[in-house]
Design an enzyme around this catalytic site. Structure first.
Site, PDB file in Angstrom:
ATOM      1  N   CYS A 172       0.813  -1.223   0.000  1.00  0.00           N
ATOM      2  CA  CYS A 172       0.000   0.000   0.000  1.00  0.00           C
ATOM      3  C   CYS A 172       0.840   1.263   0.000  1.00  0.00           C
ATOM      4  O   CYS A 172       0.298   2.367  -0.154  1.00  0.00           O
ATOM      5  CB  CYS A 172      -0.933  -0.003   1.204  1.00  0.00           C
ATOM      6  SG  CYS A 172      -1.844  -1.544   1.414  1.00  0.00           S
ATOM      7  N   HIS A 312      -2.794   7.803   6.000  1.00  0.00           N
ATOM      8  CA  HIS A 312      -3.032   6.533   5.317  1.00  0.00           C
ATOM      9  C   HIS A 312      -4.487   6.107   5.538  1.00  0.00           C
ATOM     10  O   HIS A 312      -5.173   5.726   4.593  1.00  0.00           O
ATOM     11  CB  HIS A 312      -2.060   5.477   5.851  1.00  0.00           C
ATOM     12  CG  HIS A 312      -2.112   4.180   5.123  1.00  0.00           C
ATOM     13  ND1 HIS A 312      -1.913   4.075   3.769  1.00  0.00           N
ATOM     14  CD2 HIS A 312      -2.355   2.910   5.562  1.00  0.00           C
ATOM     15  CE1 HIS A 312      -2.025   2.810   3.397  1.00  0.00           C
ATOM     16  NE2 HIS A 312      -2.292   2.084   4.464  1.00  0.00           N
ATOM     17  N   THR A 316      -9.454   0.381   8.752  1.00  0.00           N
ATOM     18  CA  THR A 316      -9.368  -0.874   9.503  1.00  0.00           C
ATOM     19  C   THR A 316      -9.049  -0.551  10.961  1.00  0.00           C
ATOM     20  O   THR A 316      -8.428   0.474  11.265  1.00  0.00           O
ATOM     21  CB  THR A 316      -8.277  -1.804   8.941  1.00  0.00           C
ATOM     22  OG1 THR A 316      -7.011  -1.139   8.993  1.00  0.00           O
ATOM     23  CG2 THR A 316      -8.584  -2.184   7.493  1.00  0.00           C
ATOM     24  N   GLU A 323      -1.714   4.159  13.280  1.00  0.00           N
ATOM     25  CA  GLU A 323      -1.343   5.452  12.694  1.00  0.00           C
ATOM     26  C   GLU A 323      -1.618   6.593  13.663  1.00  0.00           C
ATOM     27  O   GLU A 323      -0.813   7.528  13.784  1.00  0.00           O
ATOM     28  CB  GLU A 323      -2.075   5.685  11.380  1.00  0.00           C
ATOM     29  CG  GLU A 323      -1.638   6.982  10.705  1.00  0.00           C
ATOM     30  CD  GLU A 323      -2.156   7.145   9.292  1.00  0.00           C
ATOM     31  OE1 GLU A 323      -1.645   8.043   8.571  1.00  0.00           O
ATOM     32  OE2 GLU A 323      -3.066   6.405   8.888  1.00  0.00           O
ATOM     33  N   LYS A 342      -9.171   7.995   1.801  1.00  0.00           N
ATOM     34  CA  LYS A 342      -9.834   6.711   1.566  1.00  0.00           C
ATOM     35  C   LYS A 342     -11.308   6.701   1.977  1.00  0.00           C
ATOM     36  O   LYS A 342     -12.061   5.824   1.543  1.00  0.00           O
ATOM     37  CB  LYS A 342      -9.073   5.593   2.272  1.00  0.00           C
ATOM     38  CG  LYS A 342      -7.703   5.309   1.670  1.00  0.00           C
ATOM     39  CD  LYS A 342      -6.995   4.179   2.387  1.00  0.00           C
ATOM     40  CE  LYS A 342      -5.623   3.919   1.797  1.00  0.00           C
ATOM     41  NZ  LYS A 342      -4.641   4.997   2.093  1.00  0.00           N
ATOM     42  N   HIS A 347      -9.625   2.234  -1.031  1.00  0.00           N
ATOM     43  CA  HIS A 347      -8.187   1.923  -0.977  1.00  0.00           C
ATOM     44  C   HIS A 347      -7.715   1.461  -2.344  1.00  0.00           C
ATOM     45  O   HIS A 347      -8.058   0.367  -2.792  1.00  0.00           O
ATOM     46  CB  HIS A 347      -7.947   0.833   0.066  1.00  0.00           C
ATOM     47  CG  HIS A 347      -6.522   0.689   0.495  1.00  0.00           C
ATOM     48  ND1 HIS A 347      -5.465   1.194  -0.238  1.00  0.00           N
ATOM     49  CD2 HIS A 347      -5.956   0.102   1.588  1.00  0.00           C
ATOM     50  CE1 HIS A 347      -4.332   0.913   0.373  1.00  0.00           C
ATOM     51  NE2 HIS A 347      -4.596   0.260   1.484  1.00  0.00           N
ATOM     52  N   PHE A 406       1.149  -3.506   3.926  1.00  0.00           N
ATOM     53  CA  PHE A 406       1.394  -4.866   4.382  1.00  0.00           C
ATOM     54  C   PHE A 406       2.890  -5.162   4.309  1.00  0.00           C
ATOM     55  O   PHE A 406       3.599  -4.670   3.438  1.00  0.00           O
ATOM     56  CB  PHE A 406       0.636  -5.864   3.509  1.00  0.00           C
ATOM     57  CG  PHE A 406      -0.814  -6.043   3.888  1.00  0.00           C
ATOM     58  CD1 PHE A 406      -1.428  -5.236   4.820  1.00  0.00           C
ATOM     59  CD2 PHE A 406      -1.570  -7.058   3.298  1.00  0.00           C
ATOM     60  CE1 PHE A 406      -2.750  -5.413   5.172  1.00  0.00           C
ATOM     61  CE2 PHE A 406      -2.900  -7.242   3.636  1.00  0.00           C
ATOM     62  CZ  PHE A 406      -3.494  -6.418   4.571  1.00  0.00           C
TER      63      PHE A 406
END
Length: 419
Positions: A172, A312, A316, A323, A342, A347, A406
């Site tokens: 990402c 970001h 989730t 973050e 987002k 995303h 990830f």
């Protein structure tokens, strides 16, 4: 205005922008959708019609647009969806910057840097479904369509740019990595200009099914426009999106000499890795915190100089929590206003960081921070200054754009409006 980089290195400015995104297929449309905090998530007809018993059938899709002004029918047959979107966005960005001026530069001094998390996986999925039992009947262009480096190479081929042409796969964070690495190559003299950005086209049954299986996606399929809600108490995962965003970067002295319009400057960049877990962020967020600190320091700034944060913000539970922790620590509890694209676009995986940097720079220059779509608040939002409800007016100043992918892949950019 603060934000000029330390002496002894070249300055890198942004002279062209291009997008093909769920928020819009031109820069001003995408910016307006972000300001309105309007989600683009919808039930995806092609996922429903596939009849593959998916747990999630919503996504954020690029609105239809005329492709043939960008790409011939023959060329289009050779392109994966990701390469198509990236090439179209790049054509817009190069045109915006001034195609003739870029093409007139020595071809070996102009590069292409693209980030993608999925590459041509959509083509690979379709080819496997359609030709798996009879592989020798598959289309002859299958290999170049599936190559992850195809989007970057197609841009280089279109314009004859013979400088460094590279593809970055940092999940990402891929688009952010590509822009940062392009800026570095210009900053230290390897290139005079670069077309840089990110792209992915992951709204396919296999990819959406795989992310749904790991419970990374929101399950609010009965209300898709409310599903992506970064930093909200009731967030339950992200909405998959597709799209591309591209920036043209140039040496500042060359851009000034030709009278180019300058959108701003890439003043800081840093990247590191949590080395913690293949999918989950480090809950202590120490490495993400350090990445932000390094990017701010690379810009010759202190945290208090940052005007706002383009987060970001995946929507989730774990990523938003990590973050928020990182921002709280980096800014010693004095978070600047924070927004998250987002909530509007979903995303875009490898395309997200590029879109967020592009829109973040426009917001920084115009002195506005959009509210986060669908977000009402949470303990994480209380920890930092998430903009909720309505947009906020701020002084023009540098923006910190975060990407955390990830594998613990972290990348941060500082972008500064023109003086």
């Amino acid at each position: 205005m603060k934000g000029a980089p330390p002496s002894g290195r070249g300055r890198v400015v942004v002279t062209g922008l291009g997008v093909k995104s769920p928020a819009g297929n031109d820069v001003e449309t995408a910016y307006a959708r972000l300001l309105a905090a309007e989600s683009t998530a919808v039930v995806a007809k092609h996922l429903v019609e596939a009849e593959r018993d998916l747990a999630v059938e919503m996504a954020c899709l690029v609105p239809e647009f005329e492709v043939e002004p960008y790409i011939t029918r023959r060329e289009r047959r050779q392109l994966d969806r990701a390469a198509e979107l990236l090439l179209c966005a790049a054509v817009d960005a190069v045109s915006d910057a001034g195609e003739s001026a870029l093409v007139d530069l020595p071809s070996s001094r102009v590069g292409v840097q693209v980030g993608t998390g999925m590459g041509g996986l959509g083509t690979m999925e379709g080819t496997t479904f359609d030709y798996g039992a009879h592989p020798m009947t598959m289309p002859v262009h299958t290999v170049p369509r599936t190559m992850a480096n195809s989007p970057a190479c197609r841009v280089a081929m279109r314009y004859g740019f013979r400088g460094n042409c590279a593809t970055y796969a940092t999940a990402c964070a891929s688009g952010t990595t590509a822009i940062g690495e392009a800026a570095r190559r210009i900053r230290y003299g390897e290139l005079d200009a670069a077309v840089a950005g990110g792209v992915d086209a992951p709204v396919t049954t296999t990819i959406v099914g795989a992310f749904a299986k790991m419970r990374a996606l929101s399950r609010r399929c009965d209300e898709p426009d409310r599903a992506s809600r970064p930093f909200d108490t009731d967030r339950d995962g992200f909405v998959m999106g597709e799209g591309a965003a591209v920036l043209v970067l140039e040496r500042r002295d060359l851009a000034l000499a030709r009278g180019a319009r300058i959108y701003g400057e890439i003043t800081g960049y840093a990247a590191n890795c949590d080395a913690f877990h293949i999918a989950a962020p480090d809950p202590e967020a120490a490495t993400a915190t350090e990445c932000m600190r390094l990017a701010v320091a690379d810009a010759g700034l202190s945290p208090g100089d940052i005007g706002h944060i383009s987060a970001h913000g995946t929507s989730t539970v774990l990523n938003d929590r990590a973050e928020a922790t990182a921002v709280h620590r980096c800014f010693a509890g004095q978070s600047p206003p924070l927004t998250a694209v987002k909530g509007v676009s979903g995303h875009l995986i490898g395309g997200s960081g590029a879109l967020e940097a592009l829109l973040g720079l426009l917001c920084a220059d115009r002195g506005v921070v959009p509210a986060v779509a669908n977000t009402l608040g949470s303990p994480e939002a209380d920890l930092v200054d998430v903009v909720i409800g309505s947009r906020r007016t701020i002084a023009r100043g540098p923006v910190l754009s975060n990407s955390f992918g990830f594998g613990g892949q972290n990348a941060c950019l500082v972008l500064t409006p023109p003086a």
